[in-house]
Enzyme design. Structure first.
Site, PDB file in Angstrom:
ATOM      1  N   LYS A 212       0.836  -1.203   0.000  1.00 40.66           N
ATOM      2  CA  LYS A 212       0.000   0.000   0.000  1.00 40.66           C
ATOM      3  C   LYS A 212       0.868   1.249   0.000  1.00 40.66           C
ATOM      4  CE  LYS A 212      -2.490   1.665   3.618  1.00 40.66           C
ATOM      5  NZ  LYS A 212      -3.610   1.745   4.557  1.00 40.66           N
ATOM      6  N   GLU A 218      10.937  -4.875   3.455  1.00 37.82           N
ATOM      7  CA  GLU A 218      10.946  -6.299   3.111  1.00 37.82           C
ATOM      8  C   GLU A 218      10.450  -6.516   1.678  1.00 37.82           C
ATOM      9  OE1 GLU A 218       9.759  -4.963   5.858  1.00 37.82           O
ATOM     10  OE2 GLU A 218      10.027  -6.262   7.605  1.00 37.82           O
ATOM     11  N   GLY A 269      -4.144  -1.995   5.945  1.00 35.49           N
ATOM     12  CA  GLY A 269      -3.485  -3.196   5.406  1.00 35.49           C
ATOM     13  C   GLY A 269      -4.152  -4.478   5.844  1.00 35.49           C
ATOM     14  N   ARG A 270      -4.403  -4.603   7.142  1.00 36.56           N
ATOM     15  CA  ARG A 270      -4.979  -5.860   7.674  1.00 36.56           C
ATOM     16  C   ARG A 270      -6.449  -6.013   7.304  1.00 36.56           C
ATOM     17  NH1 ARG A 270      -3.348  -2.184  11.171  1.00 36.56           N
ATOM     18  NH2 ARG A 270      -4.794  -1.208  12.630  1.00 36.56           N
ATOM     19  N   GLU A 356      -2.946  -6.094  15.899  1.00 36.32           N
ATOM     20  CA  GLU A 356      -2.464  -4.809  15.380  1.00 36.32           C
ATOM     21  C   GLU A 356      -3.567  -3.753  15.502  1.00 36.32           C
ATOM     22  OE1 GLU A 356      -1.089  -3.950  11.151  1.00 36.32           O
ATOM     23  OE2 GLU A 356       0.841  -4.318  12.079  1.00 36.32           O
ATOM     24  N   HIS A 387      -3.159 -32.052  20.068  1.00 33.08           N
ATOM     25  CA  HIS A 387      -1.978 -32.844  20.398  1.00 33.08           C
ATOM     26  C   HIS A 387      -0.792 -31.932  20.688  1.00 33.08           C
ATOM     27  CE1 HIS A 387      -4.137 -36.455  19.169  1.00 33.08           C
ATOM     28  NE2 HIS A 387      -4.705 -35.644  18.286  1.00 33.08           N
ATOM     29  N   LYS A 502      11.296  -0.555  13.305  1.00 35.57           N
ATOM     30  CA  LYS A 502      11.758  -0.276  11.930  1.00 35.57           C
ATOM     31  C   LYS A 502      12.851   0.794  11.955  1.00 35.57           C
ATOM     32  CE  LYS A 502       7.274  -1.000   9.653  1.00 35.57           C
ATOM     33  NZ  LYS A 502       6.205  -0.345   8.923  1.00 35.57           N
TER      34      LYS A 502
HETATM   35  O1  LIG Z   1       1.321  -2.759   2.277  1.00 38.80           O
HETATM   36  P1  LIG Z   1       2.506  -2.145   2.918  1.00 38.80           P
HETATM   37  O2  LIG Z   1       2.463  -0.631   2.876  1.00 38.80           O
HETATM   38  O3  LIG Z   1       3.783  -2.661   2.311  1.00 38.80           O
HETATM   39  O4  LIG Z   1       2.498  -2.510   4.438  1.00 38.80           O
HETATM   40  C1  LIG Z   1       2.668  -3.793   4.916  1.00 38.80           C
HETATM   41  C2  LIG Z   1       2.491  -3.899   6.428  1.00 38.80           C
HETATM   42  O5  LIG Z   1       3.542  -3.232   7.073  1.00 38.80           O
HETATM   43  C3  LIG Z   1       3.364  -2.389   8.184  1.00 38.80           C
HETATM   44  O6  LIG Z   1       4.500  -2.467   8.991  1.00 38.80           O
HETATM   45  C4  LIG Z   1       2.132  -2.594   9.030  1.00 38.80           C
HETATM   46  O7  LIG Z   1       2.439  -3.087  10.304  1.00 38.80           O
HETATM   47  C5  LIG Z   1       1.099  -3.471   8.407  1.00 38.80           C
HETATM   48  O8  LIG Z   1      -0.143  -3.048   8.853  1.00 38.80           O
HETATM   49  C6  LIG Z   1       1.137  -3.434   6.907  1.00 38.80           C
HETATM   50  O9  LIG Z   1       0.138  -4.260   6.405  1.00 38.80           O
END
Ligand SMILES: O=P(O)(O)OC[C@H]1O[C@H](O)[C@H](O)[C@@H](O)[C@@H]1O
Length: 526
Positions: A212, A218, A269-270, A356, A387, A502
């Protein structure tokens, strides 16, 4: 206008703290228990049912919860949200994920466009693109069909879409809807990308870069990793990659992609599985019609969440029982236990969705609050979990409320009868047995074999895990978490808590460290 107040200022909450506690070992035994299981059930979307017979509630508790829902104006707040109020106060954003799957209220205009139309239009563009890929109209440079789709993303740009893909993979294979295999690269651990790349035929793979913000370390690292692999294979990366991002992100204008599809800052995002974030990979893997069914299931659940009658609003009921368990009964965790292998990554998705969103210590105005908020969420599919960690759930010193999910039929319809029962029957028998074992316990003179019981659970039951049922299941939890955030008066839609780590990681990589951070960096050979 809605009134945003802290939970502990509400009369209904204070009344709830004084109600006599329900003992499940009593109410769940004998005929009374049978009556509860038959009656304490609420229809959800897509034919699912939320059964809360084994929760520590009775008429008196439910009456207090209904009053709390009313006093906290939960449905009014939901309405304010989908009608475009700035509910995400921390980031000053609207919260519009429900609009990606239906129209609940007024048209929401933002950034000069009708948002519902904007999301629908992106979905239509994705559908057209996916259909062309499936028809062989969009191909690799050699004119050959793409056979595999690989999503590159992390957090909300990975967990939901991955969990949904796994949930429907077998259903799609059984129902002639399996178009392309999907793989996912998320971790910055180089072994993640390398292992996925080793397992696919890159020349016939289409990569979906999902971010987004377009700035996540990453994801951008993994994009470079994949581009490098494509280059080494003599392929033009821009002919193998599409992007899903927001229009304001650095990725949006790049010519490095075959196509770009958009969501925006109003989709957390979530909460983005039903936007282009889930739409691209799921439409490519199963076809746009399957994705549309998934959205329809979510929309059904969203509609139910508008109901002011607590006993007709399963997400709100689940949310309020959760608040009662967290704040009055003092339980620290909730475990999600799907008795369905297809939902193997669903608990992982709910971990992000719930923790989150509601892992907050200040209210929506940034003021400290004096009560507990989101519980720790964890889970595994049953019967595997039985288990593994169920010992603690049955006899440990903490009581952990349990959220079971079960289906009467399996997806692949292949089964075998062994010793008088099928595997599916064995799976379902275990859910029923666990609920009663947790609720009723078993007295034994040997303390080691004694089960105290009174351990609450609920179960979401369905006929079969279909795209529609999955959409309803997902929206149920999204809406439950939203309602809980409203009760706690927190902002469930930002995530400042992920930033500090971060920032420090960047310092480590720039070798700008001192003290403990420097020694840890040395220890890890950075
Ligand atoms: O979709 P992006 O901007 O790459 O974000 C990816 C993710 O990274 C962040 O650190 C947030 O903790 C998430 O809520 C998010 O979904």
């Amino acid at each position: 206008m809605v009134n945003w107040s802290n939970m502990d200022t509400l009369g209904a909450y204070n009344a709830l703290t004084k109600v006599a506690k329900v003992d499940l070992t009593e109410v769940m035994s004998g005929e009374n228990g049978a009556k509860r299981v038959k009656e304490m059930t609420v229809p959800m979307g897509a034919g699912l049912n939320y059964n809360y017979a084994s929760k520590q509630v009775n008429e008196e508790v439910l009456d207090c919860l209904a009053k709390l829902a009313e006093e906290a104006q939960l449905v009014d707040k939901y309405e304010a949200l989908y009608n475009g109020e700035v509910v995400n106060t921390g980031e000053k954003r609207l919260v519009l994920h429900q609009l990606t799957r239906g129209q609940l209220g007024n048209d929401v205009m933002a950034d000069g466009v009708n948002k519902r139309e904007f999301y629908a239009n992106e979905q239509a563009r994705i559908a057209e693109f996916a259909n062309k890929v499936h028809a062989g109209e969009i191909t690799n440079a050699a004119g050959e069909k793409f056979t595999t789709v690989v999503q590159i993303g992390i957090g909300g740009s990975d967990l939901g879409p991955r969990a949904m893909y796994l949930a429907l993979e077998n259903w799609a294979k059984k129902n002639n809807a399996f178009k392309m295999e999907a793989k996912f690269i998320s971790n910055v651990d180089p072994d993640d990308a390398a292992a996925v790349l080793n397992s696919i035929d890159v020349a016939h793979s289409l990569f979906v870069l999902v971010s987004k913000s377009g700035t996540t370390l990453e994801t951008l690292t993994n994009e470079s990793f994949v581009k490098d692999a494509l280059k080494k294979a003599g392929l033009d990366a821009s002919k193998h990659m599409i992007a899903v991002t927001s229009q304001t992100s650095p990725l949006a204008k790049s010519s490095d992609y075959l196509a770009a599809f958009f969501m925006d800052d109003y989709i957390g995002g979530r909460f983005s599985s039903t936007s282009s974030v889930g739409g691209a990979v799921l439409s490519l893997a199963f076809g746009p019609e399957v994705f549309a069914d998934f959205l329809a299931g979510a929309a059904e659940e969203d509609l139910l969440s508008k109901n002011k009658d607590l006993l007709k609003n399963p997400a709100m009921l689940d949310a309020l029982i959760g608040v009662y368990e967290r704040n009055v009964l003092g339980y620290p965790c909730t475990t999600v236990l799907p008795y369905s292998q297809a939902l193997s990554r669903f608990p992982a998705h709910l971990q992000q969705l719930d923790m989150e969103s509601n892992g907050k210590s200040v209210n929506r105005f940034g003021e400290a609050i004096n009560y507990k908020t989101g519980p720790v969420i964890f889970g595994e599919p049953g019967t595997n979990g039985q288990h593994s960690f169920y010992q603690l759930l049955h006899q440990g010193t903490d009581i952990v409320p349990l959220q079971f999910i079960g289906f009467r039929n399996n997806q692949l319809e292949t089964d075998v009868d062994i010793q008088g029962s099928t595997s599916q029957q064995k799976l379902c028998a275990n859910v029923a047995a666990q609920i009663v074992a947790f609720a009723c316990g078993k007295k034994d003179d040997n303390a080691n074999k004694n089960f105290a019981g009174n351990r609450p659970s609920s179960i979401i039951v369905g006929d079969k895990l279909t795209p529609k049922a999955l959409g309803a299941l997902l929206a149920h939890f999204e809406n439950k978490i939203m309602f809980q955030g409203f009760v706690w008066n927190i902002n469930s839609f930002d995530q400042e808590g992920v930033q500090l780590g971060k920032v420090l990681a960047k310092k480590v990589l720039a070798h700008e460290t001192e003290g403990a951070l420097k020694v840890y960096s040395d220890l890890l050979n950075i």
